[in-house]
Design an enzyme around this catalytic site. Structure first.
Site, PDB file in Angstrom:
ATOM      1  N   ASP A 181       1.150  -1.326  -0.217  1.00 28.67           N
ATOM      2  CA  ASP A 181       0.423  -0.293   0.228  1.00 28.67           C
ATOM      3  C   ASP A 181       0.985   1.734  -0.230  1.00 28.67           C
ATOM      4  O   ASP A 181       2.387   1.462  -0.780  1.00 28.67           O
ATOM      5  CB  ASP A 181      -0.800  -0.034   1.545  1.00 28.67           C
ATOM      6  CG  ASP A 181      -1.948   0.877   0.754  1.00 28.67           C
ATOM      7  OD1 ASP A 181      -2.751   0.369   0.479  1.00 28.67           O
ATOM      8  OD2 ASP A 181      -1.803   2.399   1.407  1.00 28.67           O
ATOM      9  N   TYR A 287      -2.038  11.560   1.864  1.00 30.31           N
ATOM     10  CA  TYR A 287      -2.943  12.091   0.886  1.00 30.31           C
ATOM     11  C   TYR A 287      -3.011  13.015  -0.062  1.00 30.31           C
ATOM     12  O   TYR A 287      -2.713  13.106  -0.824  1.00 30.31           O
ATOM     13  CB  TYR A 287      -4.531  11.403   1.276  1.00 30.31           C
ATOM     14  CG  TYR A 287      -4.486   9.886   1.152  1.00 30.31           C
ATOM     15  CD1 TYR A 287      -4.420   9.240   0.136  1.00 30.31           C
ATOM     16  CD2 TYR A 287      -4.253   8.971   1.927  1.00 30.31           C
ATOM     17  CE1 TYR A 287      -5.036   8.330   0.318  1.00 30.31           C
ATOM     18  CE2 TYR A 287      -4.912   8.360   2.299  1.00 30.31           C
ATOM     19  CZ  TYR A 287      -4.694   6.893   1.061  1.00 30.31           C
ATOM     20  OH  TYR A 287      -4.996   5.554   1.581  1.00 30.31           O
ATOM     21  N   HIS A 345      -7.076  -6.587  -1.540  1.00 33.75           N
ATOM     22  CA  HIS A 345      -5.540  -5.791  -1.040  1.00 33.75           C
ATOM     23  C   HIS A 345      -4.762  -6.075  -0.012  1.00 33.75           C
ATOM     24  O   HIS A 345      -3.841  -5.547  -0.139  1.00 33.75           O
ATOM     25  CB  HIS A 345      -6.423  -4.275  -0.804  1.00 33.75           C
ATOM     26  CG  HIS A 345      -5.191  -3.127  -0.623  1.00 33.75           C
ATOM     27  ND1 HIS A 345      -5.184  -2.980  -1.841  1.00 33.75           N
ATOM     28  CD2 HIS A 345      -4.920  -2.431   0.730  1.00 33.75           C
ATOM     29  CE1 HIS A 345      -3.778  -1.759  -1.056  1.00 33.75           C
ATOM     30  NE2 HIS A 345      -4.370  -1.881   0.515  1.00 33.75           N
TER      31      HIS A 345
END
Length: 364
Positions: A181, A287, A345
């Site tokens: 990730d 982010y 994931h």
């Protein structure tokens, strides 16, 4: 006298040329029309943006209100004990170290919204027993590692420097790095801009940044899958959403994995990590730095050269299209791709034995 007055009047020049006046009037009319059109355009765009933002915030903020903690079983898998682990603070990071300190250094980098131990508990003990010196940090902004006020402090340049500083702290010129990730994004960054510090590179379920950028610009499916990236650019609201109802929304992130992947007790440990002061903002700032930080401190993606690279990809990832895997490994001069069918994931947790075997074979 009358004749002189007439001559005097006739000799006074006209105060305005009708042609010039007409020309000026047309220009003013045209300019006003253009300015009105521009104003109306921005008013419409602004109104649409406001409606979109408000609508999105209402939908997202109140979305997923069910108690997702009920998804996880009380009798779920136990965490692998870390019998030889040492927790220490190195620079801004809370770091787990384990194994032979004279062995080859192997660094594990977790992603969002994880912690080092909860993400890599199946790998730390395994590779420690193989003779590696395992180092797994809580990355900045997470759990007990330092939290920074500015989102620019979470730029990939600084996140990568944290890893390089760990190598320097332990007197290592090189190390192998495994990332999943966001940890994989840091691993990609190291491979692009610090290849001389890497022995080998393992990336799990995150594409090369050039591929990700291209996909976001060309694929509506990936753009819609990545809606949360844009939501996280808003101030305050994402942090409020994350912490609302005792972090219920974040526990839902792991539901794409089968029920027997995570236990309810593991989710409670995650809640404890998320509730650390500043952690919600720290996680979201990754982010913000990725999108807004690219404006203030842009970087150009590069190929991975002179670093053997293994990419492991679960093909049931709902956030990232599996079609990005092959183009990503093609960005590596010495790369190998392994697709894991039926895996989501959360690859290191969902298929730990397979992941451990692939990584150990690759490192030898």
């Amino acid at each position: 006298w009358n004749m002189a007055k007439k001559r005097s009047r006739s000799s006074v020049p006209s105060s305005a040329d009708p042609r010039k006046k007409n020309k000026k009037t047309k220009f003013q009319k045209y300019s006003k029309m253009v300015l009105t059109e521009i104003r109306d355009f921005f008013l419409i765009v602004g109104a649409i943006a406001i409606v979109f933002i408000v609508g999105s915030v209402i939908q997202i903020y109140f979305y997923n209100q069910e108690d997702t903690l009920g998804y996880y079983r009380e009798s779920g898998p136990e965490l692998t004990p870390c019998t030889n682990c040492v927790w220490e603070t190195i620079g801004p990071l809370n770091v787990i170290t384990s194994g032979n300190r004279d062995g080859d250094m192997l660094i594990f980098l977790h992603g969002f919204p994880e912690t080092a131990y909860l993400a890599w508990n199946n790998q730390i003990e395994y590779f420690s027993n193989m003779g590696y010196f395992v180092v797994a940090p809580d990355q900045r902004g997470y759990n007990n590692s330092a939290k920074f006020d500015s989102f620019m402090d979470y730029h990939l340049d600084y996140l990568s420097q944290d890893v390089l500083d760990l190598m320097d702290h332990f007197g290592r010129d090189k190390a192998s790095v495994v990332g999943h990730d966001w940890g994989a994004a840091v691993a990609w960054h190291l491979g692009q801009f610090h290849p001389e510090r890497l022995e080998k590179l393992v990336v799990i379920n995150v594409p090369h940044p050039a591929v990700m950028k291209r996909e976001l610009m060309s694929s509506y499916e990936q753009l819609s899958n990545s809606w949360y990236i844009f939501f996280f650019q808003l101030p305050w609201i994402p942090e409020a959403k994350i912490s609302r109802h005792d972090y219920r929304w974040l526990t839902g992130a792991f539901t794409m994995a089968p029920k027997d992947t995570f236990s309810k007790s593991t989710m409670e440990l995650y809640r404890g990590a998320w509730s650390v002061e500043g952690a919600a903002r720290g996680m979201v700032n990754w982010y913000r730095a990725a999108l807004l930080g690219g404006v203030f401190r842009p970087t150009s993606p590069k190929r991975i050269e002179n670093v053997p690279t293994l990419m492991i990809w679960g093909d049931q990832d709902k956030a990232l299209k599996s079609s990005m895997a092959q183009p990503s490994i093609e960005m590596c001069d010495d790369g190998k791709l392994v697709m894991l069918e039926g895996i989501s994931h959360w690859v290191p947790n969902e298929a730990p034995q397979r992941v451990n075997s692939l990584i150990s074979d690759f490192l030898i």
